[in-house]
Design an enzyme around this catalytic site. Structure first.
Site, short mmCIF file in Angstrom:
data_model
loop_
_atom_site.label_atom_id
_atom_site.label_comp_id
_atom_site.label_asym_id
_atom_site.label_seq_id
_atom_site.Cartn_x
_atom_site.Cartn_y
_atom_site.Cartn_z
N LEU A 38 0.82 -1.10 0.18
CA LEU A 38 0.03 -0.01 0.07
C LEU A 38 0.74 1.20 0.15
O LEU A 38 1.02 2.19 0.92
CB LEU A 38 -1.01 0.00 1.21
CG LEU A 38 -1.94 -1.10 1.20
CD1 LEU A 38 -2.76 -1.13 2.42
CD2 LEU A 38 -2.77 -1.25 -0.17
N ALA A 85 3.80 -6.08 -8.38
CA ALA A 85 4.15 -5.10 -7.53
C ALA A 85 5.45 -4.21 -8.16
O ALA A 85 6.29 -4.78 -8.36
CB ALA A 85 4.36 -5.67 -6.07
N THR A 133 6.86 -4.46 -18.96
CA THR A 133 6.27 -3.42 -19.64
C THR A 133 7.24 -3.36 -21.23
O THR A 133 8.17 -3.93 -21.24
CB THR A 133 6.86 -2.01 -19.02
OG1 THR A 133 6.66 -0.99 -19.91
CG2 THR A 133 8.12 -2.04 -18.40
N ASP A 134 6.73 -2.78 -22.17
CA ASP A 134 7.44 -2.59 -23.49
C ASP A 134 8.49 -1.72 -23.41
O ASP A 134 9.24 -1.49 -24.16
CB ASP A 134 6.13 -2.15 -24.40
CG ASP A 134 5.57 -0.73 -24.07
OD1 ASP A 134 5.67 -0.36 -23.24
OD2 ASP A 134 4.79 -0.44 -25.16
N GLU A 135 8.35 -0.86 -22.18
CA GLU A 135 9.72 0.26 -22.21
C GLU A 135 10.94 -0.49 -21.98
O GLU A 135 11.88 0.31 -22.36
CB GLU A 135 9.05 1.02 -21.04
CG GLU A 135 7.86 1.80 -21.12
CD GLU A 135 7.29 2.76 -20.19
OE1 GLU A 135 8.46 3.37 -19.65
OE2 GLU A 135 6.29 3.01 -19.90
N TYR A 158 13.16 3.94 -14.57
CA TYR A 158 11.99 2.73 -14.45
C TYR A 158 12.35 1.67 -15.45
O TYR A 158 12.24 0.57 -14.77
CB TYR A 158 10.60 3.41 -14.64
CG TYR A 158 9.53 2.49 -14.89
CD1 TYR A 158 9.15 1.59 -14.05
CD2 TYR A 158 9.01 2.40 -16.33
CE1 TYR A 158 8.03 0.60 -14.36
CE2 TYR A 158 7.86 1.68 -16.64
CZ TYR A 158 7.42 0.75 -15.73
OH TYR A 158 6.54 0.01 -15.76
N LYS A 162 13.00 -2.31 -14.77
CA LYS A 162 11.98 -3.55 -15.05
C LYS A 162 12.89 -4.38 -15.98
O LYS A 162 12.52 -5.77 -16.09
CB LYS A 162 11.01 -2.85 -16.04
CG LYS A 162 9.64 -1.96 -15.00
CD LYS A 162 9.07 -2.95 -13.89
CE LYS A 162 8.19 -4.15 -14.57
NZ LYS A 162 7.29 -4.70 -13.47
P1 NAD Z 1 0.64 0.78 -9.84
O1 NAD Z 1 1.61 1.84 -9.32
O2 NAD Z 1 -0.64 1.28 -10.13
O3 NAD Z 1 0.60 -0.29 -8.66
C1 NAD Z 1 1.61 -0.81 -8.20
C2 NAD Z 1 1.29 -1.63 -6.82
O4 NAD Z 1 2.39 -2.06 -6.25
C3 NAD Z 1 0.68 -0.61 -5.81
O5 NAD Z 1 -0.70 -1.26 -5.45
C4 NAD Z 1 1.70 -0.52 -4.70
O6 NAD Z 1 1.22 -0.40 -3.41
C5 NAD Z 1 2.34 -2.09 -4.98
N1 NAD Z 1 3.86 -2.05 -4.42
C6 NAD Z 1 4.68 -0.93 -4.85
N2 NAD Z 1 5.86 -1.33 -4.03
C7 NAD Z 1 5.55 -2.30 -3.37
C8 NAD Z 1 6.18 -3.05 -2.31
N3 NAD Z 1 7.54 -2.87 -2.01
N4 NAD Z 1 5.96 -4.32 -1.80
C9 NAD Z 1 4.43 -4.60 -2.15
N5 NAD Z 1 3.76 -3.85 -3.05
C10 NAD Z 1 4.14 -2.74 -3.51
O7 NAD Z 1 1.06 0.19 -10.93
P2 NAD Z 1 0.33 -0.42 -12.42
O8 NAD Z 1 0.24 0.64 -13.47
O9 NAD Z 1 -1.02 -1.33 -11.88
O10 NAD Z 1 1.47 -1.31 -12.91
C11 NAD Z 1 1.50 -2.96 -12.48
C12 NAD Z 1 2.84 -3.70 -13.02
O11 NAD Z 1 2.42 -3.69 -14.45
C13 NAD Z 1 3.97 -2.89 -12.77
O12 NAD Z 1 5.01 -4.03 -12.53
C14 NAD Z 1 4.30 -2.40 -14.04
O13 NAD Z 1 5.71 -2.15 -14.36
C15 NAD Z 1 3.47 -3.15 -14.97
N6 NAD Z 1 3.21 -2.56 -16.40
C16 NAD Z 1 2.24 -1.30 -16.16
C17 NAD Z 1 1.60 -0.74 -17.59
C18 NAD Z 1 0.95 0.58 -17.26
O14 NAD Z 1 0.60 1.09 -18.43
N7 NAD Z 1 0.63 0.85 -16.24
C19 NAD Z 1 2.17 -1.23 -18.86
C20 NAD Z 1 2.97 -2.18 -18.77
C21 NAD Z 1 3.33 -3.00 -17.56
P1 TYD Z 2 2.68 8.30 -18.83
O1 TYD Z 2 1.26 8.02 -18.53
O2 TYD Z 2 3.49 8.75 -17.60
O3 TYD Z 2 3.34 6.81 -19.17
P2 TYD Z 2 4.81 6.23 -19.85
O4 TYD Z 2 5.69 7.50 -19.64
O5 TYD Z 2 5.09 5.21 -19.16
O6 TYD Z 2 4.44 5.98 -21.32
O7 TYD Z 2 3.09 9.12 -19.93
C1 TYD Z 2 2.29 8.86 -21.08
C2 TYD Z 2 2.96 9.83 -22.31
O8 TYD Z 2 2.53 11.06 -21.88
C3 TYD Z 2 4.45 9.82 -22.22
O9 TYD Z 2 4.88 10.22 -23.56
C4 TYD Z 2 4.75 11.35 -21.46
C5 TYD Z 2 3.43 12.06 -21.65
N1 TYD Z 2 3.05 12.92 -20.43
C6 TYD Z 2 2.74 14.35 -20.81
O10 TYD Z 2 2.85 14.89 -21.84
N2 TYD Z 2 2.32 15.03 -19.71
C7 TYD Z 2 2.01 14.35 -18.40
O11 TYD Z 2 1.81 15.19 -17.58
C8 TYD Z 2 2.47 13.16 -18.24
C9 TYD Z 2 2.25 12.41 -16.75
C10 TYD Z 2 2.90 12.30 -19.31
#
Ligand code: NAD
Ligand code: TYD
Length: 352
Positions: A38, A85, A133-135, A158, A162
């Site tokens: 959390l 997480a 992630t694709d990143e 980040y 990953k």
């Molecule tokens: P988020 O930041 O919304 O959620 C992350 C969760 O992990 C939170 O509930 C946080 O409390 C928990 N957490 C963080 N550190 C922790 C720790 N030390 N111990 C236990 N719990 C911990 O992230 P999200 O966007 O839901 O992403 C989830 C996963 O999917 C991540 O691994 C992320 O790299 C991957 N991912 C996200 C996206 C995206 O677009 N959001 C895309 C591809 C992959």
């Molecule tokens: P984000 O949602 O942070 O995802 P990621 O960086 O993981 O792709 O950002 C999506 C795109 O939007 C990225 O090119 C950065 C841009 N961005 C802005 O232009 N303004 C903002 O305030 C944020 C958070 C992101």
């Protein structure tokens, strides 16, 4: 009925909460253990519709605590892990890289070690599923797509953290024969996303008549996938993926940031009863993100062909659903955009 004890980490976060909900609702014979520390991004409100179900359990714990991870594996005898997480926001990783190293790398190794030790006498039927992630593949030019064999080239703290965790998961597969699967997904959007990410931040600002910060010229391209489609892909890969394999997950839905924001403004104008073009007046170009990756685009044909998955929603439908959710869940949003969020916002956008 197949019985399983699944540890889902990060289940109180954005994607994790949708994965937990899907597994709890669709597989009543599975015991689902949501482990989450959390952080600012974890919110148990995301799960209030399912938290009373008999097959749902919550464990508040930090994956960076190695001993605790071992104890929990001993106690609960999990037979699989879906590991979400993580610290997930690129901008925060630029400010505090070490936190990302600790959570995303060390935390993953702790879970790998706990699983390896708990499963050492019997690896059959076990699975460590790592969500990535694709990143990790870096940044594309105008053409081309990331495939599962694209060399890793992460460029932010980040994505580097990953990438490192992905390498470690593969190392445990090769070295210790740990059964693993990895998926690398494009940008997710949808209900419950923390409003530090582009789409929910923009929805929140448009609603409150605040400026919409666009980094650089808004020309960067992302491939957007509705979060529930990511959850269904995870379901398919968890159940039918091949041991040791990687699957790319994408939305076949590339947008420049600026076009996406114009589209979002159009939807918001209609939903809020504003004149056409009113919300777009809030668009403000701000200093670019350091090392800003230009383009991400995913080839998910392996997942589509081998496991029969495809995204269910068109972007227009997904973005409407997302806006509807944020407008209907004002309290959820208001609870977040106060306190800590305000100081983050000031540091990130006002004092830049
Ligand atoms: P988020 O930041 O919304 O959620 C992350 C969760 O992990 C939170 O509930 C946080 O409390 C928990 N957490 C963080 N550190 C922790 C720790 N030390 N111990 C236990 N719990 C911990 O992230 P999200 O966007 O839901 O992403 C989830 C996963 O999917 C991540 O691994 C992320 O790299 C991957 N991912 C996200 C996206 C995206 O677009 N959001 C895309 C591809 C992959
Ligand atoms: P984000 O949602 O942070 O995802 P990621 O960086 O993981 O792709 O950002 C999506 C795109 O939007 C990225 O090119 C950065 C841009 N961005 C802005 O232009 N303004 C903002 O305030 C944020 C958070 C992101």
């Amino acid at each position: 009925m197949v019985k399983k004890k699944i540890l889902i980490t990060g289940g109180a976060g954005f994607i994790g909460s949708h994965v937990v909900r899907l597994f709890v609702n669709n597989y009543p014979s599975y015991e689902i253990y949501n482990l989450d520390s959390l952080t600012y991004a974890g919110n148990l409100e995301n799960l209030k519709d399912i938290d009373q179900k008999a097959n749902y359990h919550f464990i508040k714990a930090d994956i960076t605590d190695a001993n605790l991870m071992t104890e929990l594996f001993d106690k609960h005898q999990f037979d699989s892990v879906i590991h979400l997480a993580a610290e997930s926001h690129v901008d925060r990783s630029i400010t505090d890289p070490l936190l990302f190293i600790k959570t995303n790398i060390l935390g993953t190794v702790n879970l790998l070690n706990a699983a390896k030790n708990a499963w050492k006498d019997q690896m059959d039927g076990k699975l460590f599923y790592h969500i990535s992630t694709d990143e990790v593949y870096g940044s594309l030019g105008e053409t081309g797509l990331f495939t599962e064999t694209t060399p890793y080239d992460p460029r932010s703290p980040y994505s580097s953290s990953k990438a490192s965790s992905d390498h470690l998961v593969r190392a445990y597969y090769h070295t210790y024969k740990l059964p693993v699967v990895i998926s690398n997904c494009s940008n997710n959007y949808g209900p419950n996303q923390f409003p530090e990410k582009l789409i929910p931040l923009s929805i929140s600002n448009i609603k409150n008549n605040k400026s919409i910060p666009i980094y650089g010229k808004g020309e960067n391209i992302r491939d957007w996938l509705f979060v529930i489609d990511h959850a269904t892909a995870i379901d398919a890969i968890y159940h039918r993926g091949t041991n040791g394999e990687t699957y790319n997950i994408g939305g076949i839905n590339e947008w420049t940031n600026i076009d996406l924001i114009y589209k979002l403004c159009e939807v918001m104008d209609a939903k809020l009863g504003r004149d056409k073009g009113e919300s777009a007046k809030l668009i403000t170009f701000v200093k670019d993100r350091a090392g800003h990756d230009m383009r991400y685009a995913i080839d998910s044909s392996k997942l589509m062909k081998e496991l029969g998955w495809s995204p269910s929603l068109q972007f227009e439908e997904g973005i409407e659903k997302t806006v509807d959710w944020y407008l209907a869940n004002e309290e959820w949003l208001n609870n977040i955009v106060s306190g800590d969020y305000e100081s983050y916002y000031t540091q990130q956008y006002v004092n830049r």
